[in-house]
Design a protein around this motif. Structure first.
Motif, PDB file in Angstrom:
ATOM      1  N   ALA A   1      -3.879   2.742  -4.573  1.00  0.00           N
ATOM      2  CA  ALA A   1      -3.435   2.142  -3.315  1.00  0.00           C
ATOM      3  C   ALA A   1      -4.618   1.901  -2.379  1.00  0.00           C
ATOM      4  CB  ALA A   1      -2.406   3.048  -2.638  1.00  0.00           C
ATOM      5  N   THR A   2      -5.536   2.850  -2.321  1.00  0.00           N
ATOM      6  CA  THR A   2      -6.717   2.688  -1.465  1.00  0.00           C
ATOM      7  C   THR A   2      -7.586   1.535  -1.939  1.00  0.00           C
ATOM      8  OG1 THR A   2      -6.714   5.059  -0.969  1.00  0.00           O
ATOM      9  CG2 THR A   2      -8.744   3.843  -0.525  1.00  0.00           C
TER      10      THR A   2
ATOM     11  N   ASN B   1      -2.419   8.851 -10.169  1.00  0.00           N
ATOM     12  CA  ASN B   1      -3.597   8.393  -9.421  1.00  0.00           C
ATOM     13  C   ASN B   1      -3.224   7.328  -8.386  1.00  0.00           C
ATOM     14  OD1 ASN B   1      -5.386  10.033 -10.941  1.00  0.00           O
ATOM     15  ND2 ASN B   1      -5.350   8.519 -12.589  1.00  0.00           N
ATOM     16  N   ARG B   2      -2.045   7.459  -7.821  1.00  0.00           N
ATOM     17  CA  ARG B   2      -1.518   6.426  -6.930  1.00  0.00           C
ATOM     18  C   ARG B   2      -2.358   6.247  -5.670  1.00  0.00           C
ATOM     19  NH1 ARG B   2       1.718  10.887  -6.961  1.00  0.00           N
ATOM     20  NH2 ARG B   2       2.088  11.964  -4.986  1.00  0.00           N
ATOM     21  N   ARG B   3      -2.892   7.305  -5.120  1.00  0.00           N
ATOM     22  CA  ARG B   3      -3.642   7.170  -3.877  1.00  0.00           C
ATOM     23  C   ARG B   3      -4.953   6.408  -4.099  1.00  0.00           C
ATOM     24  NH1 ARG B   3      -2.647  13.228  -1.235  1.00  0.00           N
ATOM     25  NH2 ARG B   3      -0.361  12.954  -0.971  1.00  0.00           N
ATOM     26  N   TYR B   4      -5.601   6.680  -5.213  1.00  0.00           N
ATOM     27  CA  TYR B   4      -6.819   5.936  -5.542  1.00  0.00           C
ATOM     28  C   TYR B   4      -6.494   4.453  -5.722  1.00  0.00           C
ATOM     29  CZ  TYR B   4     -10.526   3.974  -8.446  1.00  0.00           C
ATOM     30  OH  TYR B   4     -11.513   3.167  -8.955  1.00  0.00           O
TER      31      TYR B   4
ATOM     32  N   TYR C   1       0.829  -1.207   0.000  1.00  0.00           N
ATOM     33  CA  TYR C   1       0.000   0.000   0.000  1.00  0.00           C
ATOM     34  C   TYR C   1       0.866   1.260   0.000  1.00  0.00           C
ATOM     35  CZ  TYR C   1      -2.885   3.750   1.922  1.00  0.00           C
ATOM     36  OH  TYR C   1      -3.505   4.955   2.136  1.00  0.00           O
TER      37      TYR C   1
ATOM     38  N   SER D   1       1.210   4.157  -2.877  1.00  0.00           N
ATOM     39  CA  SER D   1       0.679   5.487  -2.543  1.00  0.00           C
ATOM     40  C   SER D   1       1.758   6.568  -2.493  1.00  0.00           C
ATOM     41  CB  SER D   1      -0.059   5.433  -1.199  1.00  0.00           C
ATOM     42  OG  SER D   1       0.821   5.053  -0.161  1.00  0.00           O
TER      43      SER D   1
END
Length: 537
Positions: free
Chosen positions: A166-167, A161-164, A151, A155
């Protein structure tokens, strides 16, 4: 375990984790010392692994070896119980190779290098723990520990768009882990004794309904990681945003954890429920192959196309697991090893391409073969392996799965014909989307936005070395499959026999329309049924 015996598996698992904890103490400002340190630790652990298996492992035995069992938290019944057999040993070596090369591939990481390499080593340790754990709680603990570094790696060091991505990854995988815990506790508390020892759990007798529910829970949990349609949607996003080293580990190791767990838990520990779910696995495998291939062809993002290709290739693992034949199960394991090597090489080369072009959109590339001929050659070799060209490991793995399901005497002829024909459709689509990928990236008109002749350089010696370390075993296994199969042949025979031994009794007890239309076992195994009944009497 002999008291004087060196704890090989414990050392192999804990070395990367202990080394990761020491990283904050290393004096280093630019990250150069840390990256050499992390690479040295990974190489040392891989070398320790090879030494232990070469000198201490018996390839002709199917039993657990290098077994260690220590009370850890007695109040919870948690033991540090580890062991290795033919199912886990090749995947351990695959994990060691790919993690070592992934750390070497991350040579240019300058953002928070201490954290990055610390997470890589911690993740490496947890992955090894998953493959050798023989205590269900220890398995679950290692499975969960591995999620956090992945994760964070996506992220922090991922794309736009890494946070999307990873989430989405953590939500899918963490939610799936709940099923492992629930199913595991149901097995542990079933019967007169409470235990988390996996060997003991495999010998327990479970009520039919409970075993089916436990099997379904494990299938959902491991199906997310494999991934199985429709639990796959996190994978293209994660691959699309992860860095090249992260994608190498995602495709090369994490997906194999799902396949390994399906065989270890669902087939080996729950054989009665496997009779009911085996045709479902075969059908899901066909869906994975066809759906993954069709979706891959529609992608314009290079890494998302490769991600859907991984989904398709994992379909062969499901079919092999469902085949009830030694050849099919052996093919499933070989497919996991082969795909791990092939996918890691392709995702690494996609990262090499991204470093030069700063784009993953294939419609914005073109004409790159002229300025990157070495990269083009390596990408072509990897793609040929992925489309199962004879002489490559992918061909051997898929062929074994096809022969395994086609020669199985467990299923009816009509069911086998449908599975083989539909799977063949996916095999036909694979070269179409892979060759069109090569055409869009390396042929055609050069994109004016890229300024190819001015700024792009070809693959460097370090990158050639990493790719060669993955391509050489792919070619070696393709020409001499015994390089891989000899490590698990005995275990594959035992797994097939273990799964088949319950078929006659279950078929005799449940001669439903499902069995009469899909299975041929009720008619093939009458004599075995009678002998089983006589023995029980």
């Amino acid at each position: 375990m002999n008291a004087i015996e060196f704890p090989w598996l414990t050392a192999i698992i804990l070395l990367p984790l202990v080394a990761a904890l020491a990283i904050p103490l290393i004096p280093d400002k630019e990250g150069r010392t840390v990256r050499w340190y992390a690479l040295g630790v990974a190489i040392a652990d891989f070398a320790l692994m090879i030494y232990a298996f070469w000198y201490k492992y018996d390839f002709q035995s199917s039993r657990l070896q290098l077994v260690e069992n220590y009370p850890w938290i007695p109040q919870l019944g948690l033991h540090w119980a580890v062991g290795v057999d033919g199912l886990s040993m090749p995947l351990l070596l695959l994990t060691g190779l790919i993690n070592t090369l992934a750390i070497f591939a991350a040579w240019k990481v300058t953002t928070k290098p201490r954290l990055f390499y610390g997470l890589m080593l911690a993740m490496y340790s947890a992955q090894l723990g998953v493959f050798v754990a023989q205590d269900l709680l220890l398995f679950f603990l290692m499975w969960e520990i591995e999620l956090v570094p992945v994760y964070l790696l996506i992220s922090i060091w991922g794309g736009q768009n890494r946070r999307y991505a990873a989430t989405k990854f953590i939500l899918y995988t963490a939610a799936a882990s709940i099923f492992i815990l629930i199913a595991g506790f149901a097995m542990a508390f079933s019967g007169d004794t409470v235990t988390f020892d996996m060997a003991t759990l495999g010998m327990k007798e479970y009520p039919k309904t409970l075993e089916l529910l436990v099997y379904a829970g494990f299938l959902i949990a491991f199906g997310v990681k494999l991934p199985i349609f429709p639990l796959h949607t996190w994978l293209p996003d994660a691959h699309g945003e992860a860095s090249a080293p992260g994608s190498m580990i995602l495709a090369g190791v994490l997906l194999k954890m799902g396949g390994y767990a399906l065989i270890r838990f669902n087939v080996e520990m729950l054989p009665n429920a496997h009779v009911t779910f085996a045709p479902v696995l075969a059908i899901l495998g066909v869906v994975n192959i066809v759906y993954g291939a069709c979706c891959a062809f529609a992608q314009t993002n290079l890494k998302r196309r490769l991600a859907y290709s991984s989904i398709a290739h994992m379909g062969f693992v499901l079919i092999g697991i469902a085949s009830y034949t030694e050849l099919g199960i052996s093919g499933a394991v070989l497919q996991m090893v082969s795909h791990g090597l092939i996918a890691a090489s392709l995702f690494f080369l996609s990262g090499v391409t991204y470093d030069r072009t700063h784009t993953l959109m294939m419609d914005k590339m073109g004409g790159m073969a002229k300025v990157m001929p070495k990269t083009f050659a390596l990408f072509t070799i990897g793609s040929m392996a992925s489309l199962a060209l004879p002489g490559m490991s992918g061909f051997v793995g898929e062929l074994m799965v096809f022969l395994g399901i086609a020669t199985s005497d467990v299923y009816s002829s009509s069911f086998k014909v449908v599975v083989v024909l539909l799977s063949a459709v996916g095999v036909i689509l694979t070269p179409i989307y892979l060759l069109s990928m090569l055409r869009q990236v390396f042929y055609g008109e050069q994109s004016e936005e890229l300024h190819l002749d001015a700024v792009i350089s070809d693959v460097k010696p370090r990158e050639i070395f990493i790719t060669a370390c993955l391509l050489l075993p792919i070619i070696g296994i393709g020409f001499y499959p015994k390089l891989a199969t000899q490590t698990y042949d005995v275990k594959a025979v035992e797994l097939a026999a273990h799964a088949r031994q319950v078929l006659p009794v279950v078929a005799h007890q449940q001669p439903s329309s499902l069995y009469s239309r899909i299975f041929s076992a009720p008619t093939l195994a009458n004599s075995q049924v009678e002998s089983s009944i006589n023995i029980s009497q």
